[in-house]
Design a protein around this motif. Structure first.
Motif, short mmCIF file in Angstrom:
data_model
loop_
_atom_site.label_atom_id
_atom_site.label_comp_id
_atom_site.label_asym_id
_atom_site.label_seq_id
_atom_site.Cartn_x
_atom_site.Cartn_y
_atom_site.Cartn_z
N GLN A 90 28.07 24.69 39.55
CA GLN A 90 28.75 25.92 39.86
C GLN A 90 28.69 25.85 41.58
OE1 GLN A 90 27.12 29.23 38.47
NE2 GLN A 90 28.71 30.57 39.36
N GLU A 91 27.82 25.46 42.16
CA GLU A 91 27.59 25.39 43.73
C GLU A 91 28.09 23.86 44.11
OE1 GLU A 91 25.17 27.39 42.33
OE2 GLU A 91 25.51 29.32 43.60
N VAL A 148 38.15 27.09 48.53
CA VAL A 148 37.18 26.51 47.67
C VAL A 148 37.94 25.71 46.34
CG1 VAL A 148 35.20 27.54 46.17
CG2 VAL A 148 36.23 28.63 48.30
N ALA A 174 34.55 29.92 38.87
CA ALA A 174 33.88 31.21 39.29
C ALA A 174 34.44 31.58 40.45
CB ALA A 174 32.38 31.03 39.28
N SER A 175 34.68 30.71 41.47
CA SER A 175 35.13 31.30 42.78
C SER A 175 36.44 31.03 43.08
CB SER A 175 34.10 30.70 43.87
OG SER A 175 33.95 29.29 43.61
N ASN A 177 40.46 31.53 42.39
CA ASN A 177 41.47 32.64 42.00
C ASN A 177 42.47 32.38 40.85
OD1 ASN A 177 43.73 31.28 42.99
ND2 ASN A 177 43.62 32.34 44.85
N MET A 302 42.93 35.66 46.86
CA MET A 302 42.22 35.34 47.94
C MET A 302 42.91 35.17 49.23
SD MET A 302 39.26 33.02 47.19
CE MET A 302 37.91 33.37 45.94
N GLU A 351 30.05 40.43 47.97
CA GLU A 351 30.37 39.49 47.06
C GLU A 351 29.54 38.24 46.85
OE1 GLU A 351 34.18 37.50 47.70
OE2 GLU A 351 34.03 37.65 49.89
N ASP A 352 29.00 37.97 47.84
CA ASP A 352 28.02 36.66 47.83
C ASP A 352 26.51 37.00 48.05
OD1 ASP A 352 26.85 34.32 48.34
OD2 ASP A 352 28.39 33.70 49.41
N GLU A 437 33.45 42.39 44.39
CA GLU A 437 33.15 41.38 43.09
C GLU A 437 32.01 41.86 42.61
OE1 GLU A 437 35.38 39.53 41.98
OE2 GLU A 437 36.62 39.00 43.57
N ARG A 440 30.47 39.26 39.53
CA ARG A 440 31.04 37.87 39.82
C ARG A 440 29.74 36.89 39.52
NH1 ARG A 440 32.98 35.37 45.25
NH2 ARG A 440 34.96 35.77 44.48
N GLY A 441 30.16 36.16 38.39
CA GLY A 441 29.17 35.11 37.92
C GLY A 441 27.91 35.70 37.12
#
Lengths: 513, 417
Positions: A90-91, A148, A174-175, A177, A302, A351-352, A437, A440-441
């Protein structure tokens, strides 16, 4: 589709101290299919993939992995990659300052005697970029200069640069649009048609249903079912039922909207310039308001300026040359610093959460109280016992699942980290909460709980602003939804009239004068 | 019981590891030096010789937790020491000792503010700012103290060379009857014993008061057995050190009193105050700290002000102990201090560290020095050993983390770190 499984995992059991992460999991993937894996956070999806890719080495689990007819005994990622199994996390594992081409061949340099042949690299990179639908990107472009969505595709190109037969993607969208996700999924279909087998893990059930041939549902470390999307006529409710083990009549808790409350918060003519490209407006003359007890959504693609707008209001933490007015209960207030914003009853949940929200190496307790430490402080001294009592109260109130309050935050699951992030801001006694968000995740069950918390906050008379790229979420949760396009507010739609179609129309409205 | 004990220990395992290593080193050198390491005179000089590390580590630990570094410590010690010496030594000024001390403290604080300004408000990395400071203040030290100024007033020299036995009554005692190591012992200092007893009582009181307070707030306290065990171990260490010190010629050195007060103050500052919490928050995740409404600039500024103040205290102790001020003083002190912090478990990446750890780290280095000196190891080799120990301590730290990282990889959270 070929009827011999390329991958067969038999009776896999993996234990961590105190927890059984996987129990007798049997899992088959056929050559040339896209296989979806669904399950809540902590269900065991990632653990299963780690067993497969050798991150959990052979011997640390019981059961057998057969790949391409051979028994596998992987001890690390290199072993599995040498067999053509590549996992994309994911990352993303890209280096921002290096070019696309350099990243594609990172660790797989095209060299003779340690000397890199750059024209060779470039030629191969262009071919690979074409395969993942990035034909217009120059291989010399730096990773940090592309979005991204494109970075995700570069990751896939990087995998293709190696010998890949089985590609595993963990939450690839996941990140991204909607548009970027759609593109990614079409690339995956193309790769499948070229004979690559793909396993995709995702929370977005709609996507999985759209792209996967077969879907395996995992709950609490066991396989609930493996279904064929076409033959079994699978739909979202069925997957959710399998994942959570109960009928979820609705993804959103019912809530009676509070309309007609007095105005609590308003921004007027809000304009923000980009902090690097200072001639570009990212938010242009935006005005919006929130009433007491109301849940207001902000929908935007986004780059529409939604996060930028929120962060510039919250202590000018984004942007330059910010102009406009902020009103609280009809009185103009200053929000130039985060301290001022908090004092004026504004809370912003980022969001992060990993980069901007939480201190993962500190304890749950310390994270919960950091923004309003003064509430448990006398003469500059923190009363640790009072702090424990308060954080215990928040833990219960927001149902944070943690063994105790003194464990490092990084040991909690994503959903519980998000609850801590919310708890931290609830503790500041805000009047307006801006949630960027908020789901998110995190998994379906935790999402539901977050929605319930949002409803409760509104019922307590607070104003809640929800920023989300998931339109069904906004429609399900909000009383009223603003749409944002290229920094302009292009509409305000009441819940009753909101559909994904009309919101999307407003979100993509051309606003250039 | 067993699981809750593990839980109570769990978070501090690294901390206890260092303490265990310290105990091991003490035992090792006690054997190799035939017990000389623990002779009262050596224990007393151990404290005097390493006072500057203990004092400055208190500031350095805040600096490192917040993600900075201070390379200027040695130069600042030389410069502040030089000025302090000058105003007392020069016939034009001829200041009394207390005025010299106050001036030094003010000057150190000012230098800290100078560094803090560039780091916190102009946002130049601390590495650069204090590297500049290292060069500047060494230069300025040579300007004011290019020659050695000595000697100073008795009162000033007493700061680092005298102790409670020089003021309070003592009981005559012939140490010879305890063995050859205690031959030099002529008396026992009552004051030191009294302080030791009071310290143990205070320890018991605070531990039980905290338990009571937890019960009052409805929090389940740690197991009683664990508290008692903790008290017994710490009390034993205090009693052991007290008895040895009471037999030394000076009793409790004044320097130790200064260190004890500073340790109490800065433990309190880091663990219990809002400022301390902000230091950890900045080091753990700077962006999250900013978005939590923490005034990070002011916090960073204050960290360096504290550091400057502590450098001044160290300068006073160093000049007093040498009974001389010279521009070459404090050479590479910053490295000793930084090493002590890292040996004591402070995270290289910031966000993690404890005062007790840094103190143990400093004592660890001190014992290494003292033990090797008594054994007659050449100073060149002593440096080699110190370097290896630093490397081993940090390697141990990282390796033990890596082990937990493999498990934690299950949550991708860890990858972004």
């Amino acid at each position: 589709m070929n009827e011999t499984p390329i991958l067969e995992m038999l009776d896999i059991t993996k234990e961590f101290p105190g927890v059984i992460a996987l129990q007798d999991v049997t899992f088959k993937v056929y050559r040339g299919e896209i296989h979806g894996i669904c399950g809540e956070n902590g269900a065991g999806k990632s653990t299963l993939m780690k067993v497969l890719s050798g991150i959990h080495p052979y011997g640390s689990y019981s059961g057998t992995v057969t790949y391409d007819g051979e028994l596998c005994q992987f001890h690390n990622l290199r072993d599995s990659e040498s067999r053509g199994i590549v996992i994309i996390h994911q990352e993303l594992a890209l280096s921002p300052f290096l070019s696309i081409a350099e990243n594609i061949f990172l660790g797989n340099e095209q060299a003779k005697f340690g000397v890199i042949n750059w024209s060779d690299v470039e030629e191969k990179a262009i071919a690979l970029l074409k395969r993942v639908g990035l034909r217009q990107e120059h291989p010399q472009t730096k990773i940090m200069d592309i979005g991204v969505g494109k970075q995700q595709l570069v990751e896939i190109a990087k995998a293709l640069a190696k010998r890949v037969d089985l590609l595993i993607l963990d939450e690839p969208t996941a990140s991204l649009n909607d548009e970027e996700s759609e593109h990614l999924l079409s690339i995956l279909r193309e790769l499948r048609d070229q004979g690559i087998t793909i396993i995709i893990i995702s929370h977005k059930l709609g996507e999985i249903l759209e792209v996967a041939d077969n879907i395996t549902v995992i709950r609490d470390g066991t396989v609930i079912e493996t279904v064929n999307v076409k033959e079994d006529q699978v739909d979202e409710p069925r997957l959710i039922r399998g994942m959570v083990g109960r009928e979820m009549s609705s993804r959103f808790p019912t809530h009676t909207p509070n309309v007609g409350g007095e105005e609590l918060f308003r921004i007027e003519d809000w304009t923000v310039y980009h902090q690097l490209d200072t001639t570009r407006k990212v938010v242009d003359g935006a005005s919006l308001y929130v009433n007491r007890g109301e849940i207001v959504g902000i929908a935007g693609l986004m780059g529409s300026g939604r996060t930028e707008m929120a962060m510039s209001v919250f202590g000018e933490t984004y942007g330059v040359d910010i102009s406009g007015k902020v009103f609280r209960n009809g009185v103009e207030v200053q929000t130039k610093t985060v301290e001022q914003a908090i004092k004026n009853g504004i809370a912003y949940v980022t969001e992060d959460r990993k980069a901007y929200g939480l201190n993962l190496i500190q304890t749950v307790r310390e994270n919960m109280t950091i923004s309003a430490l003064h509430k448990v402080t006398h003469n500059g001294v923190v009363d640790s016992n009072e702090e424990k009592v308060e954080s215990q109260r928040l833990k219960v109130e927001l149902n944070v699942k943690t063994p105790n309050l003194d464990v490092a935050l990084k040991t909690l699951s994503g959903g519980n980290q998000q609850k801590v992030s919310l708890a931290k801001w609830v503790f500041t006694d805000p009047e307006v909460l801006i949630l960027d968000e908020p789901t998110r995740g995190i998994d379906v069950g935790a999402k539901y709980e977050i929605y319930e918390i949002i409803n409760r906050l509104a019922d307590d008379g607070k104003g809640v602003i929800v920023i989300s790229s998931e339109l069904p979420e906004l429609i399900g949760v909000c009383d009223r939804i603003y749409t944002l396009s290229e920094g302009h507010i292009t509409g305000c739609v009441p819940k009753a009239e909101a559909t994904q179609e009309n919101l999307m129309t407003l979100m993509t409205l051309e606003t250039k004068e | 019981m067993a699981s809750s004990l593990k839980q109570a220990l769990g978070g501090n395992l690294r901390q206890y590891g260092i303490m265990g290593a310290l105990a091991l080193v003490i035992i090792l050198f006690t054997i190799t030096t035939g017990g000389k390491l623990l002779s009262p005179a050596n224990v007393s000089s151990l404290i005097g010789q390493n006072a500057y590390v203990l004092i400055m580590a208190l500031g350095m630990i805040m600096v490192i937790i917040a993600g900075h570094i201070d390379l200027s410590a040695g130069s600042v010690v030389a410069f502040v020491g030089g000025i302090c010496g000058w105003v007392m030594y020069s016939t034009n000024w001829d200041w009394p000792w207390w005025a010299g001390v106050l001036l030094a403290l003010a000057l150190g604080t000012l230098i800290g503010a100078w560094h803090g300004f560039w780091i916190a408000y102009v946002r130049i990395p601390a590495f650069i700012v204090t590297l500049a400071g290292m060069l500047m203040f060494r230069g300025l030290a040579i300007v004011v103290a290019g020659f050695t100024m000595a000697p100073f007033d008795d009162e000033f020299v007493a700061i680092a060379s005298k102790g409670s036995a020089n003021i309070f009554p003592t009981i005559p005692f012939d140490g010879g009857q305890l063995g050859v190591i205690f031959q030099a012992v002529k008396s026992i200092d009552v004051f030191t014993l009294l302080v030791g007893v009071l310290a143990i009582l205070a320890l018991v009181w605070t531990q039980f008061r905290n338990r009571a307070s937890q019960v009052k707030h409805g929090i389940e306290p740690e197991p009683l057995g664990f508290t008692v065990g903790k008290i017994v171990v710490i009390a034993f260490c205090i009693a052991f050190a007290t008895v040895l010190l009471s037999m030394s010629a000076v009793g409790t050195p004044f320097v130790l009193v200064i260190i004890a007060v500073l340790v109490l103050v800065y433990s309190f500052v880091l663990n219990r105050t809002v400022f301390g919490r902000h230091v950890y928050a900045i080091g753990g995740n700077l962006n999250a700290a900013i978005l939590s409404g923490i005034n990070t600039a002011r916090t960073n500024f204050m960290i360096f002000v504290h550091m400057g103040f502590l450098e001044a205290v160290a300068a006073i102790v160093v000049v007093s102990r040498a009974n001389a001020a010279n521009a070459t003083a404090g050479q590479s002190y910053e490295l000793d201090v930084i090493a002590a912090c890292f040996i004591g478990g402070t995270a290289v990446t910031g966000g993690i560290g404890r005062v007790s750890g840094a103190m143990v780290g400093a004592v660890f280095m001190g014992v290494l020095n003292q033990g090797q000196s008594i054994m007659g190891v050449p100073s060149a080799w002593q440096q080699v050993v110190k370097g290896l120990v630093l490397l081993a301590a940090v390697a141990f730290d990282l390796l033990s983390k890596r082990r937990t990282k493999l498990v934690a990889l299950a949550g991708v959270a860890e990858r972004s770190q």
